[in-house]
Design a protein around this motif. Sequence first.
Motif, mmCIF file in Angstrom:
data_model
loop_
_atom_site.group_PDB
_atom_site.id
_atom_site.type_symbol
_atom_site.label_atom_id
_atom_site.label_comp_id
_atom_site.label_asym_id
_atom_site.label_seq_id
_atom_site.Cartn_x
_atom_site.Cartn_y
_atom_site.Cartn_z
ATOM 1 N N MET A 1 -19.971 17.024 58.327
ATOM 2 C CA MET A 1 -19.921 18.368 57.796
ATOM 3 C C MET A 1 -19.097 18.066 56.394
ATOM 4 O O MET A 1 -18.088 17.452 56.452
ATOM 5 N N ASN A 2 -19.694 18.527 55.438
ATOM 6 C CA ASN A 2 -19.172 18.290 54.015
ATOM 7 C C ASN A 2 -19.041 19.703 53.180
ATOM 8 O O ASN A 2 -19.834 20.069 52.743
ATOM 9 N N LEU A 3 -18.201 20.409 53.502
ATOM 10 C CA LEU A 3 -18.091 21.754 53.269
ATOM 11 C C LEU A 3 -17.559 21.827 51.637
ATOM 12 O O LEU A 3 -17.949 22.903 51.165
ATOM 13 N N GLN A 4 -17.016 20.705 51.117
ATOM 14 C CA GLN A 4 -16.750 20.686 49.697
ATOM 15 C C GLN A 4 -18.048 20.623 49.155
ATOM 16 O O GLN A 4 -18.246 21.350 48.069
ATOM 17 N N ARG A 5 -18.948 19.977 49.199
ATOM 18 C CA ARG A 5 -20.412 19.874 48.834
ATOM 19 C C ARG A 5 -21.069 21.157 49.007
ATOM 20 O O ARG A 5 -21.552 21.595 47.742
ATOM 21 N N GLU A 6 -21.079 21.787 49.937
ATOM 22 C CA GLU A 6 -21.775 23.062 50.186
ATOM 23 C C GLU A 6 -21.021 24.172 49.245
ATOM 24 O O GLU A 6 -22.012 24.663 48.700
ATOM 25 N N ILE A 7 -19.898 24.151 49.250
ATOM 26 C CA ILE A 7 -19.206 25.308 48.341
ATOM 27 C C ILE A 7 -19.621 24.908 46.869
ATOM 28 O O ILE A 7 -19.712 25.710 46.204
ATOM 29 N N ASP A 8 -19.363 23.842 46.554
ATOM 30 C CA ASP A 8 -19.704 23.160 45.121
ATOM 31 C C ASP A 8 -21.192 23.755 44.793
ATOM 32 O O ASP A 8 -21.427 24.103 43.645
ATOM 33 N N GLU A 9 -21.965 23.389 45.718
ATOM 34 C CA GLU A 9 -23.391 23.752 45.698
ATOM 35 C C GLU A 9 -23.799 25.045 45.256
ATOM 36 O O GLU A 9 -24.452 25.615 44.430
ATOM 37 N N VAL A 10 -23.334 25.860 46.144
ATOM 38 C CA VAL A 10 -23.516 27.412 46.210
ATOM 39 C C VAL A 10 -22.961 28.124 45.220
ATOM 40 O O VAL A 10 -23.514 28.901 44.405
ATOM 41 N N PHE A 11 -21.635 27.530 44.805
ATOM 42 C CA PHE A 11 -21.055 28.267 43.775
ATOM 43 C C PHE A 11 -20.849 27.786 42.375
ATOM 44 O O PHE A 11 -19.879 28.090 41.813
ATOM 45 N N GLU A 12 -21.627 26.682 42.111
ATOM 46 C CA GLU A 12 -21.818 26.169 40.846
ATOM 47 C C GLU A 12 -20.405 25.387 40.456
ATOM 48 O O GLU A 12 -20.183 25.399 39.173
ATOM 49 N N ARG A 13 -19.666 24.937 41.476
ATOM 50 C CA ARG A 13 -18.386 24.215 41.201
ATOM 51 C C ARG A 13 -17.362 25.225 40.398
ATOM 52 O O ARG A 13 -16.602 24.893 39.548
ATOM 53 N N LYS A 14 -17.596 26.460 40.593
ATOM 54 C CA LYS A 14 -16.685 27.381 39.853
ATOM 55 C C LYS A 14 -15.711 28.245 40.975
ATOM 56 O O LYS A 14 -15.079 29.242 40.524
ATOM 57 N N ALA A 15 -15.956 27.711 42.170
ATOM 58 C CA ALA A 15 -15.239 28.630 43.306
ATOM 59 C C ALA A 15 -13.778 28.796 43.115
ATOM 60 O O ALA A 15 -13.115 29.606 43.493
ATOM 61 N N PHE A 16 -12.963 27.726 42.797
ATOM 62 C CA PHE A 16 -11.844 27.632 42.693
ATOM 63 C C PHE A 16 -11.051 27.516 41.136
ATOM 64 O O PHE A 16 -9.831 27.468 40.900
ATOM 65 N N GLU A 17 -11.965 28.093 40.127
ATOM 66 C CA GLU A 17 -11.726 28.297 38.740
ATOM 67 C C GLU A 17 -10.735 29.648 38.794
ATOM 68 O O GLU A 17 -11.049 30.709 39.482
ATOM 69 N N ARG A 18 -9.754 29.839 37.870
ATOM 70 C CA ARG A 18 -8.949 30.745 37.815
ATOM 71 C C ARG A 18 -8.889 31.346 36.459
ATOM 72 O O ARG A 18 -8.782 30.555 35.351
ATOM 73 N N PRO A 19 -8.838 32.435 36.624
ATOM 74 C CA PRO A 19 -9.231 33.677 37.133
ATOM 75 C C PRO A 19 -10.486 33.756 37.698
ATOM 76 O O PRO A 19 -11.390 33.601 36.873
#
Length: 212
Positions: A1-19
């Motif tokens: 399981m690599n949830l980091q990769r899945e999150i980055d792929e689905v949300f274009e590496r923007k999931a943790f940008e603020r705001p």
Amino acid sequence: MNLQREIDEVFERKAFERPLFYSYLGGLRFSLSEKGTAIEQFLLALQKARCICEDIFPEEGSLVVCLRVRSGANPFAHRPVLAELRAAGIKIPSNHSRWRNPIHPDDWFNEHEEEHWANVAFHAPLSLLQNFLWCALAKDFGDIRPRPFCDIYFFNLNLQVMAFPYDDRGMDVVGPNRTALAQLYQKHQRFLLTHDRPVMDEVFGVQEPHCR
């Protein structure tokens, strides 16, 4: 399981940008707490956030949670966070993904101590949704416990929508699934943040009521 990769792929590496709302264009920003006592503000924020999130994470859906904590050189600094999570009935499962992201030196609390974001992502049962929302919204209320001081992100990777309650005042909901976001926009218009309403209206449109 690599949830980091899945999150980055689905949300274009923007999931943790603020705001998040301004970094991931085409999303939604909801207003949560309103005027009142601290407990009234908190409970209303919890009620609204749960109402919205129940449409993002239906019973047959999936819930991925990511805990994000600012971290320095002290290896024991996160113990209070873990203790507060346990008090909320939350235990990090053994099957999880962990990774770190560097924090720019200009944003370090101490210019002589390197800092990074420590991330832990895992699948969680939907029965704990309110527990996680409680923890996410309580961090700015000193008298409300449990209160783990960490950011909490919620992902429905199948639906391709994520939610981030950034504090008791508001929650951003973004993702590439424009249809799902449009449905949330229509259903929860009364919760949309007034300040950013023109931007959301431009993206999703406003349906005027029909005259009878």
